[in-house]
Motif scaffolding. Structure first.
Motif, short mmCIF file in Angstrom:
data_model
loop_
_atom_site.label_atom_id
_atom_site.label_comp_id
_atom_site.label_asym_id
_atom_site.label_seq_id
_atom_site.Cartn_x
_atom_site.Cartn_y
_atom_site.Cartn_z
N ALA A 30 0.83 -1.21 0.00
CA ALA A 30 0.00 0.00 0.00
C ALA A 30 0.86 1.26 0.00
O ALA A 30 0.59 2.21 -0.75
N GLN A 31 1.90 1.28 0.82
CA GLN A 31 2.77 2.47 0.86
C GLN A 31 3.57 2.61 -0.42
O GLN A 31 3.83 3.73 -0.87
N THR A 61 -4.99 -0.43 -1.14
CA THR A 61 -5.29 0.91 -1.64
C THR A 61 -6.67 0.89 -2.27
O THR A 61 -7.04 -0.07 -2.95
N THR A 106 -9.15 -1.18 4.81
CA THR A 106 -8.83 -2.46 5.43
C THR A 106 -9.77 -3.52 4.88
O THR A 106 -10.95 -3.26 4.64
N VAL A 146 -4.23 -4.21 4.64
CA VAL A 146 -4.38 -2.87 4.09
C VAL A 146 -4.27 -2.95 2.57
O VAL A 146 -3.38 -3.59 2.05
N ARG A 159 1.28 4.22 -2.81
CA ARG A 159 1.13 5.64 -2.45
C ARG A 159 2.34 6.43 -2.95
O ARG A 159 2.18 7.51 -3.53
N PHE A 218 -6.60 4.50 1.70
CA PHE A 218 -6.32 3.16 2.21
C PHE A 218 -7.60 2.57 2.77
O PHE A 218 -8.42 3.27 3.34
#
Length: 130
Positions: free
Chosen positions: A17-18, A59, A46, A57, A21, A44
């Motif tokens: 996810a990061q 996106t 869940t 997690v 991002r 984000f």
């Protein structure tokens, strides 16, 4: 499924996810001077996985920032209208840099958790060998 495996699943999802991002932040920065470009926002979410008993997690759907585009005065620009204005980009580099730092720090923290779980697993295996 072991708690060890669950922690790795959750951490890996956060790393993905990061990374997504950061990819969108870098797209925003690279298009900061593109006329008419709208900043991309990545939410984000869940997701519960009943099979593993974890919440991961992911996106969400990428959407565009709908704030007004600034009017830039440059009569020589090919996209300028009769009054000499064209729509600029709504990307604010300070916000993008702050978002990139936040994503980087979160990525590093999740990587550290992943490494810590791996070290604990290795330590447990060493103990079991004795």
């Amino acid at each position: 499924m072991s708690e060890f495996a669950k922690s790795l699943i959750v951490t890996a999802s956060a790393l993905r996810a990061q990374a997504a991002r950061l990819r969108h932040v870098s797209e925003n920065i690279s298009n900061a001077d593109t006329p008419g470009y709208r900043r991309k926002l990545v939410p984000f979410e869940t997701v519960s996985d009943r099979a593993t008993g974890t919440e991961t997690v992911v996106t969400g759907r990428v959407h565009l920032d709908r704030t007004d585009l600034p009017q830039v005065y440059d009569p020589s620009h090919p996209m300028a209208d009769d009054s000499g204005h064209y729509e600029g980009s709504n990307v604010d580099l300070m916000i993008e840099i702050a978002d990139a730092r936040e994503a980087q720090r979160s990525y590093e923290a999740n990587l550290k958790i992943f490494d810590q779980a791996r070290q604990m697993s290795s330590g447990l295996m060493e103990l079991l060998k004795k």
